[in-house]
Design a protein around this motif. Structure first.
Motif: not given
Length: 460
Positions: A149-173
């Motif tokens: 798929a190309g250049f990828q990264a795994l980013i680990q947060f402390s909890d699901v809520e923080t990760a979900s907020e990052a995904r909702n704000q950054l996906d497609g940006r």
């Protein structure tokens, strides 16, 4: 009865709060299903466009009694259920609830899988990725890699809520332009959830970071971005240099051993370590020098050249991301030339063989000036490799050597007796009578050497 002669209901079906609808218009949507069913109760879930023809659906009521009410009504009604003038067949479903199957990327988790679009590996540093995602909370770990798929990264947060907020704000940006290299116009982010919950980061480097463990070992490539690609004056990326070369060997008509590689690459400087391995159906090797300058000279001189005549064992060289090979054991595939071979040190002395000054490994630095050791050639195949890339110089005489000999006398194997010694005898007693030199057919003299007296065997 239906218009097609089939029963509209299955009276023996076990009641369920989920009903199954058939013969729907293919363009039927959720709103039309809800409109048909809401007179009988509260609809809590739907699933449209089911089946091969996309003309079936499921509707789930809040209570089973509501589903029974709808099925009973149309079973006793003279007017069948219809959507857009098309008769709809209704029955109880075998399932007791509607479950929407979701891909792993849709299941929320504390680790995000990020695909960085329109860039190549190395265009976006791990520090930039950390800067972007840490705006939404503490980033525990990051690991970058390349996939189909190309250049990828795994980013680990402390909890699901923080990760979900990052995904909702950054996906497609897109990553801000000022954080990108000059040759990169844009970098879009595509983000899903990963099935991982805790990344295993073994060391800090330009490819992986653990921000929770300050005592984790640091890979030298993490310092000042040594291995990050650089951009030349023409705007093209240049290959980062390293003291370790990656050699890919093509057209392997003959086996390429550790000794062959050591002989070839030692002509440019001391080789510290070698590891041979198979990858993608071919043979590759890692050759480590003490410094980048020596590796660069070897790479420029050997790239595209063949070890043997006829185009056999062709070398393609590139710089490796490694800086120090981890050789844990000595074998026919890997060796550390900076330490002696334990098996050699513990080997009992062989009677009649001189051991003084013997080394555990070949020492090409002892060769006569202007000469280079040639790798052993199987089957009397002539070697084509010349480290100087010019005509081979004449071999200067070395005291104690045979006429025309291009390498110093061996301290391991005894010299052949002079003509005054009877053929078949050995002054040291180490060579049995009639024994020839390895690799030379018995009773044959090299070209240009007089057959009279004791022949001097040496490789050309």
């Amino acid at each position: 009865m239906s218009m097609s002669g089939q029963p509209q209901f299955r009276y023996t079906q076990t009641p369920s709060k989920v009903i199954h609808l058939r013969n729907l218009p293919w363009e039927c949507g959720e709103e039309e299903l809800v409109e048909l069913c809401k007179p009988f109760g509260k609809v809590i879930n739907t699933k449209c466009n089911v089946g091969a023809n996309k003309n079936q659906a499921f509707v789930e009521f809040a209570e089973q009694s509501q589903a029974i009410s709808m099925v009973s009504y149309y079973a006793s009604s003279s007017e069948p259920a219809q959507i857009r003038g098309k008769t709809v067949y209704i029955q109880y479903s075998n399932r007791h609830e509607i479950v929407h199957s979701r891909s792993p990327g849709d299941v929320p988790g504390n680790v995000l899988l990020v695909t960085l679009e329109n860039v190549e590996p190395g265009d976006v540093s791990i520090d930039v990725i950390h800067l972007v995602f840490s705006a939404f909370g503490f980033v525990h770990k990051i690991a970058t890699f390349e996939k189909a798929a190309g250049f990828q990264a795994l980013i680990q947060f402390s909890d699901v809520e923080t990760a979900s907020e990052a995904r909702n704000q950054l996906d497609g940006r897109s990553i801000p332009r000022y954080l990108l290299p000059a040759h990169v116009n844009t970098c879009n982010l595509r983000i899903t959830y990963s099935a991982h919950t805790d990344l295993n980061i073994k060391f800090q480097s330009h490819r992986s970071r653990d921000y929770t463990n300050p005592y984790l070992p640091v890979n030298p490539t993490a310092v000042d971005g040594i291995m990050q690609p650089t951009v030349g004056p023409d705007g093209k990326k240049t290959e980062p240099e390293s003291n370790v070369l990656l050699a890919s060997i093509e057209n392997m008509q003959y086996a390429v051993t550790l000794d062959v590689l050591y002989t070839v690459f030692s002509a440019f400087g001391p080789v510290q370590k070698i590891a041979i391995f198979d990858k993608n159906g071919g043979t590759q090797a890692l050759i480590q020098y003490s410094d980048i300058a020596t590796a660069t000279v070897a790479k420029n001189a050997l790239e595209g050249h063949c070890i043997y005549d006829g185009g056999y064992c062709k070398l393609h060289l590139s710089y490796s991301r490694h800086t120090d090979l981890n050789i844990k054991a000595f074998s026919d595939k890997c060796r550390d030339y900076t330490v002696p071979d334990p098996s050699t040190l513990s080997a009992p002395p062989v009677p009649g063989l001189t051991t003084a000054g013997a080394s555990a490994w070949p020492n090409t630095s002892a060769a006569a000036p202007g000469t280079a050791m040639q790798p052993p050639v199987p089957g009397n195949q002539a070697s084509s490799w010349d480290p100087t890339m010019i005509a081979r110089p004449g071999y200067p005489p070395v005291p104690g050597s045979f006429p025309g000999q291009g390498y110093p006398p061996s301290s391991t194997y005894p010299m052949y007796p002079p003509p005054s010694v009877a053929v078949g005898s050995s002054p040291t007693g180490a060579a049995p009578a009639g024994m020839g030199q390895p690799g030379v057919p018995p009773n044959s003299a090299p070209r240009g050497v007089s057959p009279s007296g004791q022949p001097s065997y040496y490789g050309h």
